[in-house]
Structure formats: C-alpha cells, structure tokens
Design a protein around this motif. Structure first.
Motif, PDB file in Angstrom:
ATOM      1  N   TRP A  19       0.829  -1.202   0.000  1.00 34.05           N
ATOM      2  CA  TRP A  19       0.000   0.000   0.000  1.00 34.05           C
ATOM      3  C   TRP A  19       0.866   1.257   0.000  1.00 34.05           C
ATOM      4  CZ3 TRP A  19      -4.224   0.990   4.299  1.00 34.05           C
ATOM      5  CH2 TRP A  19      -5.082   2.003   3.865  1.00 34.05           C
ATOM      6  N   GLN A  20       1.941   1.255   0.771  1.00 33.86           N
ATOM      7  CA  GLN A  20       2.773   2.456   0.842  1.00 33.86           C
ATOM      8  C   GLN A  20       3.910   2.470  -0.165  1.00 33.86           C
ATOM      9  OE1 GLN A  20       3.927   3.852   4.689  1.00 33.86           O
ATOM     10  NE2 GLN A  20       5.509   5.224   3.915  1.00 33.86           N
ATOM     11  N   TYR A  21       4.588   1.339  -0.348  1.00 33.79           N
ATOM     12  CA  TYR A  21       5.844   1.365  -1.092  1.00 33.79           C
ATOM     13  C   TYR A  21       5.740   0.878  -2.531  1.00 33.79           C
ATOM     14  CZ  TYR A  21       7.637   2.001   3.619  1.00 33.79           C
ATOM     15  OH  TYR A  21       7.863   2.473   4.893  1.00 33.79           O
ATOM     16  N   VAL A  22       4.587   0.351  -2.949  1.00 35.71           N
ATOM     17  CA  VAL A  22       4.456  -0.172  -4.316  1.00 35.71           C
ATOM     18  C   VAL A  22       3.372   0.560  -5.102  1.00 35.71           C
ATOM     19  CG1 VAL A  22       3.946  -2.196  -5.728  1.00 35.71           C
ATOM     20  CG2 VAL A  22       5.289  -2.455  -3.628  1.00 35.71           C
ATOM     21  N   LEU A  23       2.210   0.720  -4.525  1.00 33.58           N
ATOM     22  CA  LEU A  23       1.085   1.293  -5.258  1.00 33.58           C
ATOM     23  C   LEU A  23       1.322   2.772  -5.570  1.00 33.58           C
ATOM     24  CD1 LEU A  23      -2.023  -0.264  -3.460  1.00 33.58           C
ATOM     25  CD2 LEU A  23      -0.915  -0.999  -5.569  1.00 33.58           C
ATOM     26  N   PRO A  24       0.973   3.191  -6.790  1.00 33.04           N
ATOM     27  CA  PRO A  24       1.093   4.611  -7.147  1.00 33.04           C
ATOM     28  C   PRO A  24      -0.124   5.392  -6.672  1.00 33.04           C
ATOM     29  CG  PRO A  24       0.297   3.376  -9.035  1.00 33.04           C
ATOM     30  CD  PRO A  24       0.525   2.364  -7.936  1.00 33.04           C
ATOM     31  N   PRO A  55      -3.581   7.301  -7.139  1.00 29.94           N
ATOM     32  CA  PRO A  55      -4.140   7.741  -5.857  1.00 29.94           C
ATOM     33  C   PRO A  55      -4.322   6.608  -4.858  1.00 29.94           C
ATOM     34  CG  PRO A  55      -5.909   7.405  -7.408  1.00 29.94           C
ATOM     35  CD  PRO A  55      -4.639   7.072  -8.144  1.00 29.94           C
ATOM     36  N   PHE A  56      -3.784   5.418  -5.161  1.00 24.71           N
ATOM     37  CA  PHE A  56      -3.963   4.268  -4.276  1.00 24.71           C
ATOM     38  C   PHE A  56      -2.868   4.188  -3.215  1.00 24.71           C
ATOM     39  CE2 PHE A  56      -5.396   3.212  -8.587  1.00 24.71           C
ATOM     40  CZ  PHE A  56      -6.751   3.080  -8.351  1.00 24.71           C
ATOM     41  N   HIS A  57      -1.897   5.045  -3.317  1.00 28.51           N
ATOM     42  CA  HIS A  57      -0.760   5.060  -2.403  1.00 28.51           C
ATOM     43  C   HIS A  57      -1.140   5.660  -1.048  1.00 28.51           C
ATOM     44  CE1 HIS A  57       3.340   5.849  -0.976  1.00 28.51           C
ATOM     45  NE2 HIS A  57       2.944   7.067  -0.718  1.00 28.51           N
ATOM     46  N   SER A  58      -0.493   5.190   0.019  1.00 23.53           N
ATOM     47  CA  SER A  58      -0.663   5.764   1.352  1.00 23.53           C
ATOM     48  C   SER A  58       0.700   6.110   1.933  1.00 23.53           C
ATOM     49  CB  SER A  58      -1.382   4.773   2.276  1.00 23.53           C
ATOM     50  OG  SER A  58      -1.304   5.204   3.626  1.00 23.53           O
ATOM     51  N   ASP A  59       0.791   7.264   2.561  1.00 22.38           N
ATOM     52  CA  ASP A  59       2.049   7.673   3.194  1.00 22.38           C
ATOM     53  C   ASP A  59       2.169   7.166   4.625  1.00 22.38           C
ATOM     54  OD1 ASP A  59       2.946   9.120   0.975  1.00 22.38           O
ATOM     55  OD2 ASP A  59       1.803  10.896   1.576  1.00 22.38           O
ATOM     56  N   PHE A  60       1.152   6.484   5.112  1.00 20.95           N
ATOM     57  CA  PHE A  60       1.127   6.088   6.524  1.00 20.95           C
ATOM     58  C   PHE A  60       1.039   4.584   6.742  1.00 20.95           C
ATOM     59  CE2 PHE A  60      -0.902  10.242   6.016  1.00 20.95           C
ATOM     60  CZ  PHE A  60      -0.127  11.027   6.863  1.00 20.95           C
ATOM     61  N   ALA A  61       0.747   3.805   5.697  1.00 22.01           N
ATOM     62  CA  ALA A  61       0.437   2.385   5.880  1.00 22.01           C
ATOM     63  C   ALA A  61       1.638   1.554   6.323  1.00 22.01           C
ATOM     64  CB  ALA A  61      -0.146   1.801   4.586  1.00 22.01           C
ATOM     65  N   GLY A  62       2.828   1.855   5.804  1.00 17.70           N
ATOM     66  CA  GLY A  62       4.005   1.029   6.064  1.00 17.70           C
ATOM     67  C   GLY A  62       4.306   0.775   7.526  1.00 17.70           C
ATOM     68  N   PRO A  63       4.435   1.811   8.348  1.00 19.11           N
ATOM     69  CA  PRO A  63       4.746   1.584   9.760  1.00 19.11           C
ATOM     70  C   PRO A  63       3.690   0.773  10.505  1.00 19.11           C
ATOM     71  CG  PRO A  63       5.221   3.848   9.150  1.00 19.11           C
ATOM     72  CD  PRO A  63       4.492   3.237   7.990  1.00 19.11           C
ATOM     73  N   TYR A  64       2.459   0.784   9.994  1.00 18.61           N
ATOM     74  CA  TYR A  64       1.384   0.028  10.646  1.00 18.61           C
ATOM     75  C   TYR A  64       1.291  -1.410  10.145  1.00 18.61           C
ATOM     76  CZ  TYR A  64      -0.220   4.503  12.460  1.00 18.61           C
ATOM     77  OH  TYR A  64      -0.288   5.715  13.110  1.00 18.61           O
ATOM     78  N   ALA A  65       2.291  -1.827   9.364  1.00 24.20           N
ATOM     79  CA  ALA A  65       2.297  -3.207   8.858  1.00 24.20           C
ATOM     80  C   ALA A  65       2.327  -4.208  10.008  1.00 24.20           C
ATOM     81  CB  ALA A  65       3.497  -3.421   7.932  1.00 24.20           C
TER      82      ALA A  65
END
Length: 243
Positions: free
Chosen positions: A29-34, A36-46
């Motif tokens: 969600w954060q590091y792959v999707l472009p 408008p599907f991208h999220s700047d916050f999803a990674g740390p909540y993995a």
C-alpha cells in the motif's frame, strides 16, 4: 473496516497466512502502489496489520468464526453474558472518554453541528453492534455471535496498544484520518500526546474490529461448504466438528 480481507484470510488459511497478508498489504500500500492508491502512513502500521491477521488465524483455529445455531439456553445465557459484559465495558469506555466533561469535542452541550454529528455516528455504531448481537443471539440462538464479539474486542484492544506508539512517535498523532479529530480533542482537554493517541485507539479500534469480525462471520456463513474446504483451516473455521 479495511481489515476485512486480512481477517478473512486468517480465518480460512491460518495465523501465518493471515499475518503475511496484513504485513504485505500495508507494505505494498505504501511502497508499491502509485497515487491515488498510495498511502504515506500504511508502512509503519504493517506490524499492526500482521497482528490482526495473526489473531484472526488463532481465533479461526479455535472456532471463533463458526456459526453455532440452536444453542441451549444455558449456553446462550453464559456466552451472552460474557459478550455483553465486554460490550458494556466498550460502551462505558467510549462514553467516559468521548463524553467526559473535559473533552469538549464530544460534550453533549457542544453546539457545533459537525462534531455533534460525529458523536451521534459513534453512538449509532455502538447501538447497531448491540442490536445485531441480540438479533443473532436471540433470533437465531446462535452462540457464535458471542465468540465473535469476544474476538473482535480483544483484537481491537491489542491493535490500539500496538498502534498508539507508532502514531505518537512517527506521526505526532496525525495520520490524515478522521480519528485525528479524537486525538486533537483529547489533547485540547489536557491529555499528553501518548495518552491522547491511546484514548483514540481504545475508542475506535475495538468498535471497528468488532464490527469487522461480525462482517467476516456473516460472509463465512454465506459461502458454500466447498469453498472453505479449499483452505487449510477453512472447515475448522466455519463448520462445527461432527456437523
């Protein structure tokens, strides 16, 4: 309600697939999707998403997602009492935090229509959960709803405890979601950042996860017997042993 897929995978395939689904979904969600599907916050909540999938797999293996219709009166009373106590604690926690005298954001005397509407929505979600609980427990005599309630509340509390430090330390309590308003309200009432974030999580996460568990529970009951049988834990999660 963005954890429906992760919880469904955990219930059908087990703890490890559920954990990996949550973990990878947030990272993608954060590091792959472009946009408008991208999220700047999803990674740390993995790690939180991984915990949600893990618990769903554990609860699925324990039979929490099974429908248990036509339960005996004694089973319904005991199971219903346990679930209702948890829901009561959830309602009390929400009321004491969101409607406390120090938090003007949800003060009943507040004249701001928008904030009052948000408070009403939260109250409506709690009411819908309680009504749905009684419909399944009494109408169908389905003890499974008690298990689902317990699992959802536990998952929500654990998720809130894990996510609070991430929100506070990495994002300063601001993640761009609607729950930021709760954090701001608690800070305005005098709470420090850590307490404000945890308070927000203990309101929103148990409600969210309990409702999500209900949704997954209903979805599993609509599937044909052949579909769950394709997954490692599918039969165990959906069908009572000997049924």
């Amino acid at each position: 309600l963005d954890s429906i897929g992760t919880i469904l995978v955990g219930a059908l395939a087990g703890p490890i697939p559920g954990m990996l689904t949550g973990l990878l979904a947030n990272l993608i969600w954060q590091y792959v999707l472009p946009a408008p599907f991208h999220s700047d916050f999803a990674g740390p909540y993995a790690i939180v998403a991984a915990e949600i999938g893990l618990l769903a797999g554990i609860f699925g293996g324990m039979g929490f997602f099974r429908s248990r219709p036509n339960a005996s009166g004694t089973q319904l009373v005991v199971g219903g009492a346990v679930a209702l106590i948890l829901v009561g604690v959830l309602i009390w926690n929400t009321w004491s935090l969101a409607f406390s005298e120090g938090v003007t954001f949800f003060n009943p005397d507040n004249t701001d229509i928008f904030f009052t509407a948000v408070a009403v929505i939260i109250a409506a979600m709690l009411a819908a959960t309680v009504i749905g609980f009684f419909v399944l427990l009494i109408g169908r005599r389905d003890l499974g709803v008690a298990y689902i309630t317990v699992g959802g509340v536990i998952c929500g509390i654990v998720s809130a405890i894990i996510s609070a430090p991430i929100t506070a330390v990495l994002f300063g309590g601001v993640t761009g979601s609607g729950t930021d308003l709760l954090v701001a309200a608690f800070q305005q009432a005098g709470a420090d950042l850590g307490s404000a974030v945890l308070g927000q999580g203990l309101i929103s996460d148990p409600i969210d996860k309990t409702i999500t568990y209900f949704v997954v529970f209903v979805l599993l009951q609509t599937l044909s017997r052949r579909f769950p049988a394709r997954f490692p834990k599918g039969e165990r999660a959906v069908v009572l042993e000997g049924a």
